[in-house]
Design a protein around this motif. Sequence first.
Motif, PDB file in Angstrom:
ATOM      1  N   ARG A  40       0.657  -1.175   0.135  1.00  0.00           N
ATOM      2  CA  ARG A  40       0.054  -0.025  -0.037  1.00  0.00           C
ATOM      3  C   ARG A  40       0.971   1.408   0.069  1.00  0.00           C
ATOM      4  O   ARG A  40       0.419   2.238  -0.661  1.00  0.00           O
ATOM      5  N   GLU A  41       2.229   1.233   0.799  1.00  0.00           N
ATOM      6  CA  GLU A  41       2.935   2.467   0.832  1.00  0.00           C
ATOM      7  C   GLU A  41       3.159   3.035  -0.399  1.00  0.00           C
ATOM      8  O   GLU A  41       3.581   3.861  -0.703  1.00  0.00           O
ATOM      9  N   LEU A  42       3.605   1.866  -1.364  1.00  0.00           N
ATOM     10  CA  LEU A  42       4.214   2.225  -2.609  1.00  0.00           C
ATOM     11  C   LEU A  42       3.071   2.398  -3.778  1.00  0.00           C
ATOM     12  O   LEU A  42       3.366   2.538  -5.055  1.00  0.00           O
ATOM     13  N   GLY A  43       1.878   2.266  -3.467  1.00  0.00           N
ATOM     14  CA  GLY A  43       0.781   2.589  -4.248  1.00  0.00           C
ATOM     15  C   GLY A  43       0.782   3.776  -4.901  1.00  0.00           C
ATOM     16  O   GLY A  43       1.010   4.798  -4.131  1.00  0.00           O
ATOM     17  N   LEU A  44       0.432   4.252  -5.963  1.00  0.00           N
ATOM     18  CA  LEU A  44       0.425   5.436  -6.552  1.00  0.00           C
ATOM     19  C   LEU A  44      -1.345   5.942  -6.868  1.00  0.00           C
ATOM     20  O   LEU A  44      -1.863   5.252  -7.765  1.00  0.00           O
ATOM     21  N   SER A  45      -1.534   7.028  -6.391  1.00  0.00           N
ATOM     22  CA  SER A  45      -3.038   7.383  -6.573  1.00  0.00           C
ATOM     23  C   SER A  45      -3.100   8.126  -7.776  1.00  0.00           C
ATOM     24  O   SER A  45      -2.089   9.060  -8.244  1.00  0.00           O
ATOM     25  N   PHE A  46      -4.319   8.161  -8.609  1.00  0.00           N
ATOM     26  CA  PHE A  46      -4.205   9.090  -9.897  1.00  0.00           C
ATOM     27  C   PHE A  46      -5.741   9.054  -9.949  1.00  0.00           C
ATOM     28  O   PHE A  46      -6.646   8.375  -9.418  1.00  0.00           O
ATOM     29  N   GLN A  47      -6.099  10.150 -10.964  1.00  0.00           N
ATOM     30  CA  GLN A  47      -7.572  10.130 -11.303  1.00  0.00           C
ATOM     31  C   GLN A  47      -7.711  10.152 -12.965  1.00  0.00           C
ATOM     32  O   GLN A  47      -6.559  10.368 -13.631  1.00  0.00           O
ATOM     33  N   LYS A  48      -8.712   9.942 -13.331  1.00  0.00           N
ATOM     34  CA  LYS A  48      -9.059   9.660 -14.738  1.00  0.00           C
ATOM     35  C   LYS A  48      -8.580  10.824 -15.397  1.00  0.00           C
ATOM     36  O   LYS A  48      -8.532  11.770 -14.927  1.00  0.00           O
TER      37      LYS A  48
END
Length: 648
Positions: A349-357
């Motif tokens: 989870r710590e390495l996950g990258l959030s992004f938007q459409k």
Amino acid sequence: EDLCQVTQLYSLHHFYHSPPQELLQMITGHMNGYVQEAKPGVRERAVDCPGEEEGADHQSAPNLVKSPQCPAHTERVKHYQEELRRRREEEAASRGGKHEIDPNASLRLKKLSQNQKVGIDNPTFENKEKISRESFIESLRWAERCLSDPQSLQDTEQLLQFLSSEEFHSAYSIYSVVSQQLSHVSPTSPITTQAQDLCLEVKDQHTQALMQAHDHVAEQELPEGQVLTQYLGESVKLVRLEKTRDTPLGATVRNDVDSVVVSRVVKGGVAERSGLLSEGDEILEINGIPIRGKHVNEVHDMLQQMQGTLTFLLIPSSQIKAAPHRHTVMHVKAYFDYDPSDDPFVPCRELGLSFQKGDILHVISQDDPNWWQAYRDGDEDNQPLAGLVPGTKEAKMALIQHAHCDSTGKHWYGKKSKKQKKKSLTSTNKNDGDEILTYEEMSLYHQPANRKRPIALIGPTNSGHDELRRRLLSIEPEKYAVAVPHTTRNPRIHERNGREYHFVNRTAFEADLAMGKFVESGEYEKNLYGTSTDSVRHVVNSGKICLLCLHSRSLKVLRTSNLKPYVIYIAPPSQERLRTLLAAEGKTPKPEELKEVLDKAREMEQSFGHLFDASLVNMDQEQSFHELRRLIDRLDTEPQWVPTSWLC
Ligand code: 5GP
């Protein structure tokens, strides 16, 4: 100096007895035959000289030993002695009475020294087996006894003294040793004509072998900071890494029974940049602390506290490292929102990258096809570590799963109503029905000066996009133009075909519509209206910027038309602000109408937001107009991301 003495001796010998055989004849002549009886072997050996006749029978009657009774011979000896004395006196007189030895005095010696083949050391003295110093001295003594004149006696005595001296003895010994050694020395010139080729071949092979040895050693060399060693019977590696607050380690670990194994090495971290940690390596110790048996969370907490030099004791991965899936960076546009904090499937989870459409992602590694490593466009410089984003397959599976499941409302792909979810995440493709859009590969495109991209202004009715278009056309008519639409209504009196409209009959219009020739179309008062792709292309070819006001559903057709449109979304402001703006235009919409504009806008964003290149909120006409011009002008100065399929 000693060799020089030998030379002098030789010269002396010739000085007194030239040619030597004559001296020997003279000596033997005075021996009256008894010499032969008394010392036959010694004499023969001593007189082995070049003048001897080939094939002569040495044993029965040596040629050199003449009968002492021969009168002719006696005469010759007498003559020789006279001649010798005369020469010596003459020479002594010319040197002022000083006795010096001239090596060139003897013609024979001179000849011998000039003859490379024979050389000075060749004849009489060369074969020490046949002639020895002692036997020569002995012969001289016999000769001395036979001589009568005082001068000859004196000379002979002098010679005997010289030959018996220690100096001569040393010189002779050295000479013998040197000549013996020289006979064993290797030849100085090549013994074969291929010597040089052979030499080069040997040299080449030697060099090649040397290089092979080097490569062999180099293969065994390990990267800096890594040492291979033995630990409890296992081959282990010691790895040293520098961890600082700014440079994270960038690796993940997993538990494999009771071992802790490196699960993933993330691009941009210390582990990846050093190349020392590999996926599958088991961590035995970190800075001497045993790791086996620890839970990964413990290891994580422990590593978080540690700074500076970290020494890892590892069992290297036995897996053969698979070739990286893709070396080049792939740029994609995301067609869904992603929040790793709400994703139960993300491996770390710590390495996950959030992004938007609509975000552009630079995917730098697809080694794990399920979890790519990527940077968000614009974040590369601030974000040292790449982040994990779901790969196409993973994303699709999760999208399908979540689209069908009833949830608590908290999902990584967005927090929307059920109705919205289905609509926004699943997009129908005219070819393959239920196509789930995840990512689209993108490339940078810089529009050419003579072929400007059409500008599509999108927004709900009353968002103000029509007014913005009109303003652009009125202020810079030489720069902007609209595409001439088609209609089935009859032309009015002032209208000309091709200027206000392309006037066509319904049949022709419907045929073109069926063939997909219209970017958009509609019906108004029983007449069909529509904008064809050809009309847009006509403006593009003229060098002007084609301004289009479109409904969002037209975007899909436009995107497949190879017109490379630049889509700007014009969002309405708040309800109150919208009312004020419309009032300025003399419009008095009802509150429900205002709300409908806003609802429509929201739906547009959710359904088509991923297709917008830019968006602006129309808070103020003036401000929006300037922002719009800035966006349009930017197309001339900066390349923009477009679907890679547009450029093929
Ligand atoms: P008119 O016949 O008075 O020129 O236009 C009638 C209506 O048709 C107007 O509301 C205008 O906005 C609409 N119209 C004109 N051109 C087009 C077009 O290309 N497409 C669509 N969908 N409507 C158009």
